[in-house]
Scaffold this motif. Structure first.
Motif, PDB file in Angstrom:
ATOM      1  N   ARG A 238       0.856  -1.192   0.000  1.00 22.60           N
ATOM      2  CA  ARG A 238       0.000   0.000   0.000  1.00 22.60           C
ATOM      3  C   ARG A 238       0.892   1.243   0.000  1.00 22.60           C
ATOM      4  N   HIS A 239       0.753   2.048  -1.077  1.00 20.36           N
ATOM      5  CA  HIS A 239       1.582   3.267  -1.171  1.00 20.36           C
ATOM      6  C   HIS A 239       1.093   4.328  -0.194  1.00 20.36           C
ATOM      7  N   LEU A 240       2.043   4.964   0.519  1.00 20.19           N
ATOM      8  CA  LEU A 240       1.693   6.081   1.396  1.00 20.19           C
ATOM      9  C   LEU A 240       1.956   7.384   0.650  1.00 20.19           C
ATOM     10  N   PRO A 241       0.907   8.125   0.277  1.00 26.24           N
ATOM     11  CA  PRO A 241       1.133   9.387  -0.430  1.00 26.24           C
ATOM     12  C   PRO A 241       1.895  10.351   0.472  1.00 26.24           C
ATOM     13  N   ALA A 242       2.907  11.008  -0.076  1.00 24.27           N
ATOM     14  CA  ALA A 242       3.760  11.897   0.738  1.00 24.27           C
ATOM     15  C   ALA A 242       4.576  12.772  -0.188  1.00 24.27           C
ATOM     16  N   PRO A 243       5.084  13.892   0.326  1.00 21.98           N
ATOM     17  CA  PRO A 243       6.106  14.612  -0.441  1.00 21.98           C
ATOM     18  C   PRO A 243       7.397  13.799  -0.415  1.00 21.98           C
ATOM     19  N   PHE A 244       8.410  14.229  -1.136  1.00 28.92           N
ATOM     20  CA  PHE A 244       9.679  13.490  -1.157  1.00 28.92           C
ATOM     21  C   PHE A 244      10.657  14.137  -0.172  1.00 28.92           C
ATOM     22  N   PRO A 245      11.576  13.344   0.386  1.00 30.44           N
ATOM     23  CA  PRO A 245      12.385  13.841   1.516  1.00 30.44           C
ATOM     24  C   PRO A 245      13.527  14.761   1.098  1.00 30.44           C
ATOM     25  N   LEU A 246      13.169  15.833   0.400  1.00 26.89           N
ATOM     26  CA  LEU A 246      14.166  16.839   0.004  1.00 26.89           C
ATOM     27  C   LEU A 246      13.885  18.102   0.794  1.00 26.89           C
ATOM     28  N   GLY A 247      14.882  18.592   1.509  1.00 27.90           N
ATOM     29  CA  GLY A 247      14.694  19.786   2.329  1.00 27.90           C
ATOM     30  C   GLY A 247      14.012  19.450   3.642  1.00 27.90           C
ATOM     31  N   GLU A 248      13.857  20.479   4.464  1.00 30.54           N
ATOM     32  CA  GLU A 248      13.283  20.263   5.803  1.00 30.54           C
ATOM     33  C   GLU A 248      11.794  19.906   5.705  1.00 30.54           C
ATOM     34  N   ALA A 249      11.053  20.671   4.883  1.00 24.22           N
ATOM     35  CA  ALA A 249       9.607  20.446   4.803  1.00 24.22           C
ATOM     36  C   ALA A 249       9.300  19.101   4.141  1.00 24.22           C
ATOM     37  N   GLY A 250      10.019  18.781   3.067  1.00 29.04           N
ATOM     38  CA  GLY A 250       9.781  17.522   2.370  1.00 29.04           C
ATOM     39  C   GLY A 250      10.075  16.338   3.268  1.00 29.04           C
ATOM     40  N   THR A 251      11.191  16.416   3.999  1.00 29.23           N
ATOM     41  CA  THR A 251      11.571  15.308   4.888  1.00 29.23           C
ATOM     42  C   THR A 251      10.538  15.142   5.993  1.00 29.23           C
ATOM     43  N   THR A 252      10.077  16.247   6.566  1.00 30.65           N
ATOM     44  CA  THR A 252       9.088  16.168   7.647  1.00 30.65           C
ATOM     45  C   THR A 252       7.782  15.561   7.133  1.00 30.65           C
ATOM     46  N   GLY A 253       7.332  16.000   5.934  1.00 29.97           N
ATOM     47  CA  GLY A 253       6.086  15.469   5.370  1.00 29.97           C
ATOM     48  C   GLY A 253       6.201  13.984   5.071  1.00 29.97           C
ATOM     49  N   TRP A 254       7.378  13.595   4.596  1.00 25.56           N
ATOM     50  CA  TRP A 254       7.617  12.178   4.232  1.00 25.56           C
ATOM     51  C   TRP A 254       7.591  11.296   5.486  1.00 25.56           C
ATOM     52  N   LEU A 255       8.298  11.758   6.527  1.00 27.65           N
ATOM     53  CA  LEU A 255       8.321  10.996   7.777  1.00 27.65           C
ATOM     54  C   LEU A 255       6.931  10.953   8.410  1.00 27.65           C
ATOM     55  N   ARG A 256       6.206  12.080   8.267  1.00 26.11           N
ATOM     56  CA  ARG A 256       4.889  12.153   8.915  1.00 26.11           C
ATOM     57  C   ARG A 256       3.920  11.145   8.284  1.00 26.11           C
ATOM     58  N   ALA A 257       4.047  10.933   6.957  1.00 28.39           N
ATOM     59  CA  ALA A 257       3.159   9.961   6.294  1.00 28.39           C
ATOM     60  C   ALA A 257       3.350   8.586   6.930  1.00 28.39           C
TER      61      ALA A 257
END
Ligand code: SF4
Length: 420
Positions: A238-257
């Motif tokens: 099951r794919h978890l939709p998320a931003p990609f872990p580039l930069g602070e915001a991307g990494t946080t969004g990716w981990l949060r997913a």
């Protein structure tokens, strides 16, 4: 929770172009994949052109024990298909006899018509049976079928059906996409602190590949893995939709997913990620001064363009003129597209002359493009960044956010010095 996704009709100027392309082929992925899977060997079945591409792209590895080579099919082999198949079998058998350290062998297809006629998947099956326990797999890196990061996608998609089955509930999170070892170790520690068991695809050796279980959630670490994601979904993941872990915001969004999927409380998530977020913000601050307001133009190349544009505009204040990308997977990139500034022009595909004309008119401060375009654009007075560097350099995660920004700041600094 990650921010809701903006409907695609809202504010982004999408276009699609067809025409001449200037993008490397999928063979290029061998350069970073052979470093990642440490007992794998990549045998390109191709022409002298393919051999030259691999040699020059991987030139930095010249002193290392090579784990890639090209079996050149020339006219001598074209007399008959059976001859070519026998020749390929002999080459592979000689290679395995000489290099008993190889546990996983990829036959990588290319464009020449004599290679297209060969059935490499059948050859891989035949050789796997004959050379067990060495596993032989095949995929295409042909320039007709793949742009350069699609080589990794094809390689991982070929691996997925081979992966063992894990017991349901024992598999944890899967992260798909080759990351630098240093980045993978950092993410491994963060997931451990969050209490999330994690495995990475590809593993660092043939014996360290992850097992998969139906229902297991997976995160993509790279935006160019559409085929791999399909193969994982075909195995019930099951794919978890998320931003990609580039930069602070991307990494946080990716981990949060991942944290949301595993029921990690927001307090615990904040506590685990706060130090990394702080370090990333500190590392980004000096680069913001140089990049804020700078106009950036992306030629299509790596498929990293949309997440990079989001990073440059959102975290560094750059102004995005155009985001070219070879392919736009609107599902996998939904969070990234939603975070682009309204009005951003996103162009899928390429018509090289038209795009060159637009770049010349726009005169961006920085142009992100493939190696082949950088010299002509520099000669016209435009500062350029080779997009291929973004694949060869560890750029994901909190600790690399500053390095990622530096990759874009450096060409601007160099041009300023030249102008002085
Ligand atoms: Fe050229 Fe095709 Fe070989 Fe790539 S696979 S180097 S595009 S001939």
């Amino acid at each position: 929770m990650n921010a809701p996704v903006r409907p695609e009709s809202c504010g982004i100027d999408f276009a699609r172009e067809r025409g001449q392309r200037a993008v490397f082929c999928g063979l290029t992925g061998i350069v970073w994949l052979h470093r990642k899977i440490q007992d794998a060997f990549f045998l390109v079945v191709g022409s002298r052109t393919c051999a030259h591409l691999i040699q020059s792209a991987a030139g930095v590895m010249i002193f290392a024990e090579p784990r890639f080579a090209t079996a050149i099919l020339d006219e001598r082999d074209l007399a008959g298909l059976a001859d070519a198949e026998d020749e390929l079998d002999r080459v592979v058998e000689r290679l395995i006899a000489r290099r008993p350290d190889i546990r996983l062998l990829f036959l990588v297809g290319s464009c020449p018509s004599e290679v297209i006629k060969l059935d490499l998947s059948r050859a891989a099956l035949r050789l796997s049976r004959r050379l067990a326990p060495v596993r032989v797999l095949s995929y295409s890196g042909s320039g007709i079928e793949t742009t350069f990061t699609e080589g990794e996608d094809a390689c991982l998609a070929a691996l997925v059906p081979e992966l063992a089955e894990a017991a349901p509930g024992e598999a944890g999170l899967l992260v798909a996409g080759a990351l630098g070892d240093v980045v993978e170790d950092q993410f491994g520690r963060l997931f451990a602190d969050l209490g999330i068991p994690v495995r990475f695809l590809p593993g660092r050796s043939a014996g360290a590949m992850p097992a998969l279980a139906p229902g297991q959630p997976f995160l993509l670490a790279q935006p160019f893995l559409a085929g791999t994601a399909r193969a994982l979904e075909a195995r019930g993941l099951r794919h978890l939709p998320a931003p990609f872990p580039l930069g602070e915001a991307g990494t946080t969004g990716w981990l949060r997913a991942a944290a949301d999927a595993f029921g990690v409380s927001s307090e615990h998530f904040e506590a685990v990620t706060a130090p990394g977020r702080r370090r990333a913000a500190t590392a980004l601050a000096p680069h913001r001064a140089r990049l804020a307001g700078r106009r950036v133009f992306f030629f299509p190349d790596s498929q990293l363009e949309v997440p990079l544009a989001r990073f440059l505009s959102g975290e560094l204040g750059a102004a995005i003129v155009e985001v070219g990308t070879p392919y736009l997977h609107r599902g996998h990139l939904a969070h990234e597209i939603a975070a682009l500034p309204a009005g951003t022009r996103v162009v899928e595909g390429q018509s090289l002359d038209d795009q060159m004309d637009r770049a010349r008119v726009a005169r961006p401060d920085l142009t992100v493009c493939g190696l082949g375009l950088a010299n002509p654009l520099e000669a016209e007075g435009l500062a350029t960044k080779w997009s291929i560097e973004l694949l060869f350099t560890p750029v994901q995660g909190y600790e690399q956010a500053g390095d990622l920004a530096e990759l874009f700041a450096r060409p601007l600094r160099r041009r300023e010095r030249l102008e002085v």
